[in-house]
Design a protein around this motif. Structure first.
Motif, mmCIF file in Angstrom:
data_model
loop_
_atom_site.group_PDB
_atom_site.id
_atom_site.type_symbol
_atom_site.label_atom_id
_atom_site.label_comp_id
_atom_site.label_asym_id
_atom_site.label_seq_id
_atom_site.Cartn_x
_atom_site.Cartn_y
_atom_site.Cartn_z
ATOM 1 N N TRP A 77 0.096 2.403 5.784
ATOM 2 C CA TRP A 77 -0.719 2.703 4.600
ATOM 3 C C TRP A 77 -2.185 2.416 4.822
ATOM 4 O O TRP A 77 -3.049 3.071 4.242
ATOM 5 N N TRP A 78 -2.530 1.428 5.670
ATOM 6 C CA TRP A 78 -3.946 1.180 5.947
ATOM 7 C C TRP A 78 -4.594 2.438 6.514
ATOM 8 O O TRP A 78 -5.722 2.787 6.177
ATOM 9 N N SER A 79 -3.883 3.099 7.404
ATOM 10 C CA SER A 79 -4.434 4.293 8.039
ATOM 11 C C SER A 79 -4.698 5.402 7.030
ATOM 12 O O SER A 79 -5.728 6.079 7.099
ATOM 13 N N LEU A 80 -3.791 5.590 6.083
ATOM 14 C CA LEU A 80 -4.027 6.606 5.044
ATOM 15 C C LEU A 80 -5.230 6.238 4.181
ATOM 16 O O LEU A 80 -6.000 7.112 3.773
ATOM 17 N N LEU A 81 -5.407 4.954 3.910
ATOM 18 C CA LEU A 81 -6.569 4.534 3.122
ATOM 19 C C LEU A 81 -7.862 4.700 3.907
ATOM 20 O O LEU A 81 -8.912 5.025 3.334
#
Length: 150
Positions: free
Chosen positions: A24-28
């Motif tokens: 999810w960090w990458s999507l953010l």
């Protein structure tokens, strides 16, 4: 340390896509890149993520061809991260997650950010999945077809 399961050789496009993004960090990070963030410090301030985690995610996104590290536009010694065409192709994914979140995680009237058309200032129409002939499709209207090697 637990070894992460890899899906980069899966027959499923969803599994390979999730494997490429990582977490999810990458999507953010990708969301922030669409919103104009380019420098490490901008991503760090926006997300509040630890520097080591951010560094690792940025490296993964660069290695995967989602972001590119380029010299800073102002000529300074800094590096900036810009979306590649592959990264820009994630735009419908980010819009779909945003619209899903607006629909399912905010009470009526609860304030939240909105994505609007820059030219007209209007909210975007809800994304729809359409058939080749333009019909709106729901999950019951589709099946997964395995494509065999040619």
């Amino acid at each position: 340390m637990v070894t992460r399961t890899r899906f980069d050789d899966s027959e499923c496009p969803v599994a390979r896509s999730v494997d490429a993004i990582g977490d999810w960090w990458s999507l953010l990070i990708v969301r922030d890149a669409f919103d104009g963030s380019r420098r490490f410090g901008e991503f760090q301030r926006s997300l509040g993520v630890a520097k080591n985690i951010l560094s690792a995610r940025l490296r993964t996104l660069v290695a995967g061809g989602v972001l590119e590290s380029v010299p800073a536009a102002d000529g300074s010694s800094y590096r900036e991260y810009v979306l590649t065409p592959k990264g820009k192709a994630l735009f419908p994914v980010i819009v779909a997650l945003r619209q899903w979140g607006e629909r399912h995680f905010f009470a009526s009237g609860e304030p939240h950010s909105e994505l609007v058309d820059r030219r007209q200032g209007h909210r975007l129409r809800a994304l729809e999945v359409l058939s080749a002939d333009g019909r709106r499709l729901d999950p019951d209207d589709t099946i997964v077809h395995k494509v065999s090697a040619q």
